[in-house]
Design a protein around this motif. Structure first.
Motif, short mmCIF file in Angstrom:
data_model
loop_
_atom_site.label_atom_id
_atom_site.label_comp_id
_atom_site.label_asym_id
_atom_site.label_seq_id
_atom_site.Cartn_x
_atom_site.Cartn_y
_atom_site.Cartn_z
N ILE A 78 40.11 26.85 79.56
CA ILE A 78 39.43 25.90 79.75
C ILE A 78 40.46 24.68 80.57
O ILE A 78 39.81 23.31 79.68
CB ILE A 78 38.06 25.51 79.34
CG1 ILE A 78 37.80 27.29 77.66
CG2 ILE A 78 37.14 25.35 80.16
CD1 ILE A 78 37.21 27.13 77.34
N ARG A 79 41.20 24.78 81.00
CA ARG A 79 42.21 23.44 80.78
C ARG A 79 41.56 22.81 82.10
O ARG A 79 42.29 22.22 82.72
CB ARG A 79 43.20 24.10 81.26
CG ARG A 79 44.61 23.51 79.46
CD ARG A 79 45.61 24.76 79.86
NE ARG A 79 45.72 24.45 78.65
CZ ARG A 79 45.66 25.22 77.27
NH1 ARG A 79 45.24 25.91 76.99
NH2 ARG A 79 46.84 24.65 76.18
N PHE A 80 41.76 23.49 83.15
CA PHE A 80 42.21 23.70 85.05
C PHE A 80 40.60 22.80 85.28
O PHE A 80 39.15 23.48 84.86
CB PHE A 80 42.28 24.20 85.18
CG PHE A 80 43.72 24.95 85.58
CD1 PHE A 80 45.05 23.07 85.68
CD2 PHE A 80 43.98 25.16 84.11
CE1 PHE A 80 46.15 22.99 84.78
CE2 PHE A 80 45.79 25.28 83.59
CZ PHE A 80 46.62 24.38 84.44
N GLY A 81 39.80 22.58 86.29
CA GLY A 81 38.47 22.26 86.74
C GLY A 81 39.12 23.17 87.24
O GLY A 81 36.88 23.61 87.50
N SER A 82 39.58 24.07 88.85
CA SER A 82 39.27 24.98 89.25
C SER A 82 40.66 25.67 89.57
O SER A 82 41.72 25.36 89.46
CB SER A 82 39.06 24.96 90.69
OG SER A 82 39.85 23.88 91.16
N VAL A 83 40.21 27.36 89.49
CA VAL A 83 42.06 28.07 88.90
C VAL A 83 41.62 28.89 90.47
O VAL A 83 40.04 29.47 90.29
CB VAL A 83 41.70 28.92 87.95
CG1 VAL A 83 43.05 29.89 87.93
CG2 VAL A 83 41.75 28.33 86.46
N ILE A 84 42.60 29.09 91.20
CA ILE A 84 42.43 29.98 92.06
C ILE A 84 43.24 31.41 92.49
O ILE A 84 44.69 30.76 92.05
CB ILE A 84 43.15 28.65 93.64
CG1 ILE A 84 41.62 27.81 93.53
CG2 ILE A 84 42.77 29.40 94.84
CD1 ILE A 84 42.16 26.86 95.13
N ALA A 85 42.41 32.41 92.22
CA ALA A 85 43.94 33.27 92.44
C ALA A 85 43.75 33.72 94.00
O ALA A 85 42.92 34.31 95.03
CB ALA A 85 43.14 34.23 92.37
#
Ligand SMILES: C[S@@+](CC[C@H](N)C(=O)[O-])C[C@H]1O[C@@H](n2cnc3c(N)ncnc32)[C@H](O)[C@@H]1O
Length: 291
Positions: A78-85
């Motif tokens: 829960i550190r980032f607004g969004s995580v892209i793979a």
């Protein structure tokens, strides 16, 4: 790094191998888990390579994310607004999306060849990659893409890349085991010993001077070659247990405990006393200059 790689063949073989072979067995063979302890270990490893805390907020991109080994843990943290793979293999990404759902977090899966990242200039707060640069035909031009998409001052972190010396040593130590594994796998599963096309999927290894070349144009570069016992024992011997002997009562528990033990011996002793060229895993971080 190898010069003159046939990019079309490497891309085709990577997509085929990861779609048709790896997606099915990767998490089990690699012993990937996204529990709280594994998530803490991953964040700690990335922060050790970066030399400080990970940034907070904004967008993190896991390049060559595969089944989400890093991306799902970043999302769980829960550190980032969004995580892209981002990955070239649709089936690996489907696994990543499933793992995110099972672990109660969200990732955005983007199917792409990393030769060109489908993100705007200066739009990303963190790029991470694990065990991925050695699959790319031209890692140096990929790093220029990484620099383009990072915001000024933002970092990238790469872990799990093979070194030339480590790759040779580990290869020699593992070769009897891989031969036995091939025979056993064929008997148990009826599948060939290996579906890897040598040199077309795992293309490069990285020396310290290769990392200099990869990070030219970046600043605050940190390089940490690490890992000896864990890669030898884990990707050779314990991968066999996880892939083919998981049905034996207690086998997975023993495999997990042995892996932890090897990791501790590496961290406490071998990473410090062995020459860097013997260590197996090249890790580095760098930042886009502030301009
Ligand atoms: C060894 S796996 C590592 C996966 C994940 N990062 C991990 O640590 O478990 C390498 C991944 O890189 C992906 N890959 C290889 N070549 C690629 C390319 N040109 N563009 C995007 N992804 C690629 C593969 O599909 C695969 O999922």
């Amino acid at each position: 790094m190898r010069p003159n790689v046939d990019a079309a063949v490497v891309h085709r073989e990577n997509r085929r191998f990861h779609d048709e072979v790896e997606a099915e067995i990767y998490d089990q063979r690699m012993g990937i888990d996204h529990g709280a302890a594994a998530t803490r270990r991953m964040i700690a490893e990335l922060e050790e390579v970066l030399g400080e805390s990970l940034p907070r907020g904004g967008t993190a991109v896991d390049v060559g994310a595969g089944t989400g080994h890093v991306a799902v843990k970043l999302a769980r943290s829960i550190r980032f607004g969004s995580v892209i793979a981002a990955d070239i293999s649709r089936r690996m990404l489907e696994r990543a999306a499933q793992s995110a759902v099972v672990n109660g977090c969200g990732i955005e899966a983007v199917e792409t060849d990393m030769a060109q990242l489908p993100f705007g200039d200066a739009s990303v707060d963190l790029v991470v990659g694990c065990a991925v640069l050695h699959h790319l035909p031209d890692p140096a031009s990929f790093m220029r893409e990484v620099c383009r998409v990072l915001k000024p001052g933002a970092p990238c972190i790469f872990i799990g890349e093979p070194t030339p010396g480590g790759d040779r040593i580990v290869g020699v130590l593992q070769s009897p085991l891989f031969a036995a594994r091939g025979v056993y796998r064929r008997i148990i599963t009826g599948r060939p010993a290996s579906e890897r096309q040598a040199g077309q999927i795992d293309v490069h290894t990285f020396s310290l001077s290769d990392v200099d070349e990869l990070t030219s144009g970046f600043e605050r570069v940190r390089v940490l070659p690490q890992g000896f016992l864990e890669p030898v024992i884990d990707s050779g011997y314990l991968a066999l247990v996880r892939e083919l002997l998981a049905w034996l009562p207690g086998a997975m528990t023993i495999a997990r405990a042995l892996r932890r033990c090897c990791r501790r011996i590496d961290a406490a002793v071998l990473n410090r006393v062995l020459p860097p060229s013997w260590l197996m895993s090249m890790k580095f971080s760098a930042r886009r200059p502030l301009e």
